[in-house]
Design a protein around this motif. Structure first.
Motif, PDB file in Angstrom:
ATOM      1  N   UNK A   1       0.876  -1.168   0.000  1.00 59.66           N
ATOM      2  CA  UNK A   1       0.000   0.000   0.000  1.00 59.66           C
ATOM      3  C   UNK A   1       0.916   1.221   0.000  1.00 59.66           C
TER       4      UNK A   1
ATOM      5  N   UNK B   1       0.910   5.393   0.154  1.00 58.23           N
ATOM      6  CA  UNK B   1       0.059   6.555   0.403  1.00 58.23           C
ATOM      7  C   UNK B   1       0.906   7.761   0.765  1.00 58.23           C
ATOM      8  N   UNK B   2       0.263   8.929   0.740  1.00 59.37           N
ATOM      9  CA  UNK B   2       0.960  10.187   1.066  1.00 59.37           C
ATOM     10  C   UNK B   2       2.184  10.438   0.199  1.00 59.37           C
TER      11      UNK B   2
ATOM     12  N   UNK C   1      -4.671   8.108  -4.623  1.00 55.97           N
ATOM     13  CA  UNK C   1      -4.196   9.494  -4.623  1.00 55.97           C
ATOM     14  C   UNK C   1      -5.270  10.458  -4.128  1.00 55.97           C
ATOM     15  N   UNK C   2      -4.879  11.373  -3.286  1.00 59.19           N
ATOM     16  CA  UNK C   2      -5.841  12.325  -2.745  1.00 59.19           C
ATOM     17  C   UNK C   2      -6.017  13.526  -3.666  1.00 59.19           C
ATOM     18  N   UNK C   3      -5.036  13.798  -4.477  1.00 59.67           N
ATOM     19  CA  UNK C   3      -5.162  14.969  -5.346  1.00 59.67           C
ATOM     20  C   UNK C   3      -5.363  14.529  -6.793  1.00 59.67           C
TER      21      UNK C   3
ATOM     22  N   UNK D   1      -6.937   2.406 -12.794  1.00 59.67           N
ATOM     23  CA  UNK D   1      -8.023   2.424 -11.801  1.00 59.67           C
ATOM     24  C   UNK D   1      -8.545   1.022 -11.538  1.00 59.67           C
ATOM     25  N   UNK D   2      -8.801   0.718 -10.276  1.00 62.07           N
ATOM     26  CA  UNK D   2      -9.482  -0.525  -9.932  1.00 62.07           C
ATOM     27  C   UNK D   2     -10.946  -0.396 -10.341  1.00 62.07           C
TER      28      UNK D   2
ATOM     29  N   UNK E   1     -12.759   6.239  -1.871  1.00 64.46           N
ATOM     30  CA  UNK E   1     -11.451   6.057  -2.506  1.00 64.46           C
ATOM     31  C   UNK E   1     -11.544   5.930  -4.022  1.00 64.46           C
ATOM     32  N   UNK E   2     -10.439   6.278  -4.673  1.00 68.03           N
ATOM     33  CA  UNK E   2     -10.274   6.044  -6.103  1.00 68.03           C
ATOM     34  C   UNK E   2      -9.029   5.176  -6.264  1.00 68.03           C
TER      35      UNK E   2
END
Lengths: 152, 152
Positions: B82, B84-85, B116-118, B131-132, B142-143
């Motif tokens: 995983x 992230x950030x 991704x958050x942005x 993309x899942x 979530x994306x």
């Protein structure tokens, strides 16, 4: 002021209105695919709730009830709501629309978990939400906030 | 250009540098609490990796290996990372630092899931992430984007 919160129906009008919201993503694209492929019917119920101003969708959130067996947030494990994509369009902020949506969610009488994507600590604090204790294997990049009808 | 990616140690300097990143949240606050309460030692290894420019942390990501039994993304179920950030400070963007971090993660040879958050679709697409298929009970807001060493 009370704002009328409505469950949003899946149709091309709703999905077009969703494009105005910053948190448009895979969820909305998947709803569009399902509608186009007739996997879901036009005007099916969606997990989204929203507020209209003059026939224009100006605020929305997604809400979904999870069974206690998926609960990793509350003690003891219990049914709870996941709230996500709470968003008010810029021209309609500071009018209490976000508060009305959260009040609507709280009225189900279940604990709520959310993970705000934007810096909005003050808002959620005012709504009575508190940060969960961070657990890396559960939360990764999330900042989970919790609310419980009986207080946390 | 190659950038040196280092595993970040948990200490007051690192935690102070984290404040410059937009995605500072519960995870960092919890690390600070644990350090202050001596639950973790100064200079313990963290799940963060980063790139320094002249002793200043300018890019970072968090990376964590999950066991196949938690895998809801790949078929068949397998160990995966995983991520992230992932974030590069504004003055240091467009220099390939994000690419170096992702290359570092890929070098473990495991499939990777990120969210991704942005808005950074182009970046992740260039990195080979796809993309899942959206699954509401798994993804909520979530994306998820996926990468597999053998291709998806």
């Amino acid at each position: 002021m009370e704002h009328k919160v409505e469950r949003l129906l899946v149709n091309y009008k709703t999905l077009e209105e969703f494009k105005k919201f910053k948190e448009y993503g895979l969820q909305e694209l998947s709803m569009l695919d399902d509608l186009e492929a007739n996997i879901i019917e036009n005007d099916s119920e969606s997990p989204f709730y929203g507020i209209y101003f003059a026939d224009k969708l100006v605020a929305r959130m997604s809400l979904y009830k999870r069974n206690a067996r998926f609960d990793k947030y509350f003690e003891p494990k219990q049914d709870f709501l996941v709230l996500w994509k709470l968003e008010v369009l810029p021209d309609f902020q500071k009018k209490g629309l976000g508060t009305s949506l959260v009040a609507f969610a709280k009225a189900f009488g279940l604990p709520i978990k959310t993970n705000p994507r934007v810096q909005s600590h003050e808002f959620w604090k005012n709504m009575g939400f508190k940060p969960a204790e961070y657990d890396m294997e559960r939360d990764f990049g999330e900042n989970p906030l919790l609310w419980h009808p009986a207080g946390l």
